[in-house]
Design an enzyme around this catalytic site. Structure first.
Site, mmCIF file in Angstrom:
data_model
loop_
_atom_site.group_PDB
_atom_site.id
_atom_site.type_symbol
_atom_site.label_atom_id
_atom_site.label_comp_id
_atom_site.label_asym_id
_atom_site.label_seq_id
_atom_site.Cartn_x
_atom_site.Cartn_y
_atom_site.Cartn_z
ATOM 1 N N ASP A 173 -10.321 -5.653 -3.465
ATOM 2 C CA ASP A 173 -9.808 -4.583 -2.614
ATOM 3 C C ASP A 173 -10.599 -3.304 -2.920
ATOM 4 O O ASP A 173 -10.506 -2.760 -4.026
ATOM 5 C CB ASP A 173 -8.323 -4.385 -2.914
ATOM 6 C CG ASP A 173 -7.646 -3.341 -2.050
ATOM 7 O OD1 ASP A 173 -8.339 -2.498 -1.448
ATOM 8 O OD2 ASP A 173 -6.406 -3.367 -1.980
ATOM 9 N N SER A 206 0.834 -1.197 0.000
ATOM 10 C CA SER A 206 0.000 0.000 0.000
ATOM 11 C C SER A 206 0.874 1.256 0.000
ATOM 12 O O SER A 206 1.621 1.478 -0.945
ATOM 13 C CB SER A 206 -0.965 -0.043 1.190
ATOM 14 O OG SER A 206 -1.982 0.925 1.064
ATOM 15 N N HIS A 241 -7.338 -6.040 0.767
ATOM 16 C CA HIS A 241 -6.158 -5.216 1.037
ATOM 17 C C HIS A 241 -5.395 -5.680 2.280
ATOM 18 O O HIS A 241 -4.415 -5.047 2.657
ATOM 19 C CB HIS A 241 -6.623 -3.759 1.237
ATOM 20 C CG HIS A 241 -5.559 -2.717 1.051
ATOM 21 N ND1 HIS A 241 -5.051 -2.382 -0.189
ATOM 22 C CD2 HIS A 241 -4.910 -1.919 1.941
ATOM 23 C CE1 HIS A 241 -4.158 -1.422 -0.057
ATOM 24 N NE2 HIS A 241 -4.045 -1.119 1.229
#
Length: 299
Positions: free
Chosen positions: A239, A161, A276
């Site tokens: 996600d 991320s 995620h």
């Protein structure tokens, strides 16, 4: 298994894991002007008889928003693959801690836990929020000094991320420093994503021309360093930060790569059903470990 002795870092915990040892460390940072935590996983090879100076490669793992060094250490499961191939893993923190700057703790995606791997230039943040220089120029040399068996000249980089974005931009901004790069759910085009817009404007100001120096989608076309390695990326198609909030934008990065030395070398995997979380990361850690082991000369 022997205890760890250091001079720069304070050892706060030693945890045996998968045949090696996770070492939790703390030190005083010149860049952030705070105490900083970092975790290092030392594989079994570190403790083997005859281990010599600079004999073990290193993988640098940059974490995402809200994370400390503990999240990936506990949930990404790099340890068995670090032991399989014989590399150490470094898990830095994601921001300075304990400053209590006004507004620092107001949201999860700016300030504490969200240093965004930049060197801030705006007045409130510039003295401490220097996570780019902290990771790149301070932390790694200090670890080399305290852990001479590790080889920080043979290092690769990955992250998740915010950390996936950080891995990509550090790779491009430092040609030849890292043997390979990969990313899980990276914020691939942060100048076009809400997370990036918030952090760049807060840390760098409103002049958007200063933002592009950290944007992987902008950087890849300017990169002129070694390009022997491919770039491995995994993104979960379930996600919500990908399909709903448009924070990740990996297709923009892939398109930009077509006009770069990495044309045809971005291995973007959009995988059905994954989100995620660390459930997603740990499902593909083995693939990323094998990717880096190849370019670290361990296969």
């Amino acid at each position: 298994m022997s205890s760890i002795t250091t001079s720069i870092f304070k050892v706060t915990a030693e945890i045996q894991s998968f045949g090696g040892k996770l070492v939790k460390l703390q030190h005083k940072s010149d860049e952030t002007k705070t105490d900083m935590d970092v975790n290092v996983y030392l594989p079994a090879q570190f403790f083997a008889n005859g281990a010599k100076g600079k004999s073990l490669p290193v993988l640098l793992y940059l974490s995402g928003l809200t994370c400390t060094p503990n999240n990936a250490s506990e949930k990404a499961f790099w340890q068995p693959y670090a032991n399989k191939y014989g590399f150490a893993v470094v898990f830095p923190d994601t921001s300075p801690r304990g400053l209590n700057i006004e507004g620092e703790h107001d949201s999860y995606d700016f300030g504490s836990g969200a240093g965004f791997y930049v060197d801030a230039t705006t007045e409130k943040w510039k003295d401490n929020y220097r996570m780019y220089s902290y990771v790149n120029s301070e932390l790694l040399p200090k670890l080399q000094a305290d852990f001479p068996i590790l080889n920080f000249d043979n290092i690769s980089i990955t992250g998740h991320s915010m950390g996936g974005y950080g891995a990509l931009q550090l790779f491009f901004r430092n040609p030849g420093k890292f043997k390979s790069v990969s990313a899980f759910s990276p914020i691939s085009n942060p100048t076009k994503a809400p997370w990036g817009e918030k952090c760049f404007s807060g840390y760098l100001g409103q002049d958007k021309s200063t933002w592009t120096q950290y944007d992987p989608t902008e950087l890849i076309g300017k990169y002129q360093g070694p390009s022997d390695s491919s770039i491995l990326i995994h993104v979960g198609k379930s996600d919500s930060f990908y399909f709903k909030d448009h924070q990740l934008l990996p297709e923009n990065f892939l398109k930009a790569s077509e006009n770069s030395v990495f044309k045809g070398k971005v291995d973007l995997n959009l995988v059905d059903g994954y989100d995620h979380s660390y459930y997603f990361i740990s499902s593909f850690t083995d693939v990323h470990a094998a990717h880096h082991a190849k370019y670290l000369g361990l296969n």
